[in-house]
Design a protein around this motif. Sequence first.
Motif, short mmCIF file in Angstrom:
data_model
loop_
_atom_site.label_atom_id
_atom_site.label_comp_id
_atom_site.label_asym_id
_atom_site.label_seq_id
_atom_site.Cartn_x
_atom_site.Cartn_y
_atom_site.Cartn_z
N ARG A 185 11.66 13.53 -47.86
CA ARG A 185 10.33 12.93 -47.89
C ARG A 185 10.38 11.42 -47.68
O ARG A 185 9.33 10.79 -47.51
CB ARG A 185 9.60 13.25 -49.20
N SER A 232 4.98 10.84 -41.75
CA SER A 232 5.15 11.74 -42.89
C SER A 232 3.99 11.69 -43.87
O SER A 232 3.58 12.73 -44.40
CB SER A 232 6.47 11.41 -43.60
N LEU A 271 2.11 15.50 -48.41
CA LEU A 271 3.03 16.45 -49.04
C LEU A 271 2.81 16.53 -50.55
O LEU A 271 2.56 15.51 -51.20
CB LEU A 271 4.48 16.01 -48.77
#
Length: 269
Positions: free
Chosen positions: A103, A167, A172
Motif C-alpha cells: 500500500r 493508489s 483501500l
Amino acid sequence: MTTVTFIIPVRHQDNARDWSLLKANLTQTMASISNQTNGDWRGIIVANEGADLPDLPERFEVERVTFPPNNLHEIDEADIEAVYDAFRADKGRRVLMGMLRARDSRFFMIVDDDDFVNAGIVQYASENPNANGWAIDRGYIWDDGGKLLLGYDEFNHLCGTSLIVRSDLYGLPESFEDASLDWIKTMLGSHVRIADILAQRGTPLGTLPFRGAVYRVAHAGSHSKAPGILVKYFLSWEALKRPRRLLRNLGKLRLVDETAKRDFFGQRI
C-alpha cells in the motif's frame, strides 16, 4: 514510496488447465516487467498456498492466500453472467491482497499472468507522480509464439493489463475484512468499470502516450479463449464484411523485431 507496484493475481492451481504452461507464461510476464528502464518498482505475485511458482526475479515477492478454487472459472459455463461475476470476485480479492501488501506504492498496475508491459511505464509514472493514472488505449495483440504484433486501439476495453492507477484513488480498506464483496468486484475485479468510476468522482485517468502493453492470445491456458490474430481480425465473417477496417488492421501489423523485444518482451539489446 515505490513508484509502481505491479500486481499479478494467479488463479487457484485447480483452475489451471495446464499449470506448466501457466508457469512458463508467468516467467515471461515477469521478465517483461523486470526490463523496466527505471528500477523504482516492485512486483507482487498473489498465489494460493501450495502453488508451485517459477523462480522469481529480483524485486518480485509472493503473497500467499487460501482462497478456494473458483467453481465457475470456465468461460463456457451455461450462465455467462454468473461466470463473469465469479471471475471478478476471485480476481478482485487476489488483487486486494496484493495491494494491501504494497500500500506504500504511488501507483498500482494489475497485470494478467500471461501479458507483457512496456519497459517505459515506471519511468513515465516517475515523471508524473501527481497524475491520477493512465488507461492504455493503444496496445498490441500477439499470438502466443508468433512473429507479428497487431496494433489495437481502445486496448483498455479489451485487455485486463491496461490501467495504471494512483493508489489513493482506490480508497483501500485497512484490512481485507473491511472490504465488501461488491467493492472488490467493482474496483479490483474488472478493468472496464474503474475508469468511469474515477471520472465520475472528478479524478479521471489520462491516456498513456505510447503503446503500453501486449495482450497474448491463442494459447491453451487463456481464460478468455481469445482466438488468434489471423482468425479474428482477417478471416472471420465480422472482419470480412468490413473491408476498410480489415485494411486498417493490415496497416497496424508489425514484426516482433529487436525494438519490440526490448520494449515488451524483456530482452535487453
